[in-house]
Design an enzyme around this catalytic site. Structure first.
Site, PDB file in Angstrom:
ATOM      1  N   LYS A  75       0.675  -1.541   0.031  1.00 37.47           N
ATOM      2  CA  LYS A  75      -0.351   0.437  -0.281  1.00 37.47           C
ATOM      3  C   LYS A  75       0.770   1.346  -0.283  1.00 37.47           C
ATOM      4  CE  LYS A  75      -4.089  -2.046   2.187  1.00 37.47           C
ATOM      5  NZ  LYS A  75      -4.655  -2.276   2.875  1.00 37.47           N
ATOM      6  N   ASP A 127     -10.707   2.244   2.951  1.00 37.84           N
ATOM      7  CA  ASP A 127     -11.199   1.140   3.610  1.00 37.84           C
ATOM      8  C   ASP A 127     -12.033   2.613   4.410  1.00 37.84           C
ATOM      9  OD1 ASP A 127     -10.572  -1.177   3.458  1.00 37.84           O
ATOM     10  OD2 ASP A 127      -7.992  -0.457   3.992  1.00 37.84           O
TER      11      ASP A 127
HETATM   12  P1  NAP Z   1      -1.603  -3.815  10.745  1.00 40.76           P
HETATM   13  O1  NAP Z   1      -1.125  -2.496   9.866  1.00 40.76           O
HETATM   14  O2  NAP Z   1      -0.684  -4.734  11.000  1.00 40.76           O
HETATM   15  O3  NAP Z   1      -1.884  -3.267  12.010  1.00 40.76           O
HETATM   16  C1  NAP Z   1      -2.408  -4.496  13.175  1.00 40.76           C
HETATM   17  C2  NAP Z   1      -2.571  -3.444  14.199  1.00 40.76           C
HETATM   18  O4  NAP Z   1      -2.321  -4.529  15.089  1.00 40.76           O
HETATM   19  C3  NAP Z   1      -1.573  -3.215  14.982  1.00 40.76           C
HETATM   20  O5  NAP Z   1      -1.753  -2.104  16.277  1.00 40.76           O
HETATM   21  C4  NAP Z   1      -0.177  -4.454  15.782  1.00 40.76           C
HETATM   22  O6  NAP Z   1       0.443  -4.044  16.801  1.00 40.76           O
HETATM   23  C5  NAP Z   1      -1.837  -4.796  16.026  1.00 40.76           C
HETATM   24  N1  NAP Z   1      -1.378  -5.843  17.154  1.00 40.76           N
HETATM   25  C6  NAP Z   1      -1.090  -7.046  16.218  1.00 40.76           C
HETATM   26  N2  NAP Z   1      -0.989  -8.230  16.791  1.00 40.76           N
HETATM   27  C7  NAP Z   1      -1.071  -8.137  18.160  1.00 40.76           C
HETATM   28  C8  NAP Z   1      -1.525  -8.090  19.167  1.00 40.76           C
HETATM   29  N3  NAP Z   1      -1.056  -9.962  19.530  1.00 40.76           N
HETATM   30  N4  NAP Z   1      -1.670  -8.369  20.444  1.00 40.76           N
HETATM   31  C9  NAP Z   1      -2.255  -6.803  20.653  1.00 40.76           C
HETATM   32  N5  NAP Z   1      -1.828  -6.310  18.795  1.00 40.76           N
HETATM   33  C10 NAP Z   1      -1.545  -6.997  17.828  1.00 40.76           C
HETATM   34  O7  NAP Z   1      -3.260  -4.479  10.146  1.00 40.76           O
HETATM   35  P2  NAP Z   1      -4.372  -4.117   9.461  1.00 40.76           P
HETATM   36  O8  NAP Z   1      -4.273  -3.721   8.319  1.00 40.76           O
HETATM   37  O9  NAP Z   1      -5.024  -2.845  10.060  1.00 40.76           O
HETATM   38  O10 NAP Z   1      -5.526  -5.074   9.781  1.00 40.76           O
HETATM   39  C11 NAP Z   1      -5.910  -4.937  11.117  1.00 40.76           C
HETATM   40  C12 NAP Z   1      -7.017  -5.898  10.930  1.00 40.76           C
HETATM   41  O11 NAP Z   1      -8.688  -5.042  11.091  1.00 40.76           O
HETATM   42  C13 NAP Z   1      -6.759  -7.261  10.290  1.00 40.76           C
HETATM   43  O12 NAP Z   1      -7.565  -8.065  11.197  1.00 40.76           O
HETATM   44  C14 NAP Z   1      -8.110  -7.043   9.158  1.00 40.76           C
HETATM   45  O13 NAP Z   1      -7.578  -8.127   8.536  1.00 40.76           O
HETATM   46  C15 NAP Z   1      -8.595  -6.545   9.817  1.00 40.76           C
HETATM   47  N6  NAP Z   1      -9.031  -5.873   8.492  1.00 40.76           N
HETATM   48  C16 NAP Z   1      -9.951  -5.124   7.664  1.00 40.76           C
HETATM   49  C17 NAP Z   1     -10.696  -5.370   7.534  1.00 40.76           C
HETATM   50  C18 NAP Z   1     -12.508  -4.893   5.644  1.00 40.76           C
HETATM   51  O14 NAP Z   1     -12.039  -4.441   5.464  1.00 40.76           O
HETATM   52  N7  NAP Z   1     -12.978  -5.680   6.789  1.00 40.76           N
HETATM   53  C19 NAP Z   1     -10.369  -3.794   6.331  1.00 40.76           C
HETATM   54  C20 NAP Z   1      -8.208  -3.802   6.120  1.00 40.76           C
HETATM   55  C21 NAP Z   1      -8.223  -4.136   7.668  1.00 40.76           C
HETATM   56  P3  NAP Z   1       2.104  -3.421  16.375  1.00 40.76           P
HETATM   57  O15 NAP Z   1       2.148  -2.837  15.236  1.00 40.76           O
HETATM   58  O16 NAP Z   1       2.414  -3.436  17.671  1.00 40.76           O
HETATM   59  O17 NAP Z   1       2.501  -4.515  15.538  1.00 40.76           O
END
Ligand code: NAP
Length: 282
Positions: free
Chosen positions: A75, A111
């Site tokens: 991205k 998003d």
């Molecule tokens: P990302 O950029 O990797 O961010 C994930 C966030 O969660 C970061 O703040 C990360 O912390 C934290 N995290 C990950 N594992 C963790 C754990 N075990 N304990 C505590 N914090 C944790 O991912 P993203 O793209 O934002 O996606 C986040 C979620 O939203 C995912 O489940 C994804 O599938 C979902 N999502 C859904 C949609 C939809 O259309 N429904 C769209 C986008 C994303 P760190 O930075 O410290 O690792």
């Protein structure tokens, strides 16, 4: 070497690019819509390394490629390579959709708007004037924080395990944004999980980012996760009578926005939603 799959004469190609991209639900969602609308488009998943993204975009400029969806980890790379961006994509430094305007490539981020539309559709209430607690500070959290603030949220509190990332996400919400803590869950009208805690295939499917005693039945609990359809967080919230929303609505609405950007048509939302739910339930 061509990065896009060869398709039959006259077919417009669209694709999601990422690494890995094998399990993407996007081909299911978009191909269901193209079939329903009887448009001659075909959508693929293209696994591509970061160093090849520039060549792929060059191919998009020149060939019968109508649109690209962008997923992890490209991205930010795509945001640097497109010819222009929407204000949201520019602020986020992240592009999840590329459309063509003549020979130029325009980067979008659908998003945040996808979540707003899902919230409005599923709650039948305005987003405006409510307080939100976002758990997580990654790409999705940032897009959501920006969109909620622009839609008139009264407060956007961000909490994550990394304070500087929380500060970055909260800053996108401007004067209504701040870093907070899960202990403040009480004051939020809406709580949004934007971490993968509880997601299928992560090894923490049974976990929840928020204990059940931190949830009230007057709150709306949103999990951006869509696989499983009901996470532990949502299960707990439902058991105490809170309203729950899973990630399907955001997934489908952000895809619908991309569909319209590429084809100039309204997206068949229900067709897209039932295709993806069927796929997840297989
Ligand atoms: P990302 O950029 O990797 O961010 C994930 C966030 O969660 C970061 O703040 C990360 O912390 C934290 N995290 C990950 N594992 C963790 C754990 N075990 N304990 C505590 N914090 C944790 O991912 P993203 O793209 O934002 O996606 C986040 C979620 O939203 C995912 O489940 C994804 O599938 C979902 N999502 C859904 C949609 C939809 O259309 N429904 C769209 C986008 C994303 P760190 O930075 O410290 O690792």
């Amino acid at each position: 070497m061509a990065k896009f799959p060869i398709s039959s004469e006259g077919t417009t190609v669209a694709a999601v690019i990422g690494d890995p991209v094998r399990h993407s639900l996007s081909p299911t969602i978009y191909n269901a819509a193209f079939k329903h609308d009887q448009v001659n488009w075909s959508y693929f998943a293209v696994n591509i390394a970061t160093e090849d993204v520039g060549d792929l975009l060059e191919e998009m400029r020149q060939q019968h490629v109508g649109g690209i969806s962008v997923t992890m980890p490209h991205k930010a790379t795509v945001a640097k390579l497109v010819d222009g961006m929407t204000r949201q994509a520019e602020k986020l430094g992240a592009v999840n959709c590329v459309s063509k305007n003549g020979g130029t490539l325009v980067g979008h981020n659908t998003d945040g708007e996808g979540l707003l539309r899902a919230l409005e559709a599923e709650t039948e209430e305005a987003v405006e004037g409510k307080s939100y607690l976002i758990i997580g500070a990654g790409g999705a959290a940032k897009a959501v924080a920006l969109a909620l603030a622009e839609a008139g949220a009264s407060e956007v509190i961000v909490t994550s395990r990394n304070v500087s990332k929380s500060e970055g996400a909260a800053a996108l919400a401007g004067h209504v944004g701040r870093v907070g803590s899960i202990t403040e869950s009480d004051r939020a009208d809406v709580i949004i999980n934007a971490t993968p805690i509880g997601m299928q295939g992560t090894g923490n499917e049974g976990d929840t980012p928020l204990p059940i005693d931190s949830i009230h039945r007057r709150q709306i609990i949103v999990d951006l996760i869509y696989h499983p359809l009901e996470t532990e967080l949502l299960k707990n919230a439902r058991s105490i009578g809170a309203r729950t929303i899973n990630g399907i609505g955001m997934l489908v609405h952000q895809a619908a926005l991309q569909y319209t950007l590429w084809t100039q048509k309204d997206a068949p939302l229900e067709i897209m939603q039932s295709a993806v739910i069927q796929k997840i339930s297989e």
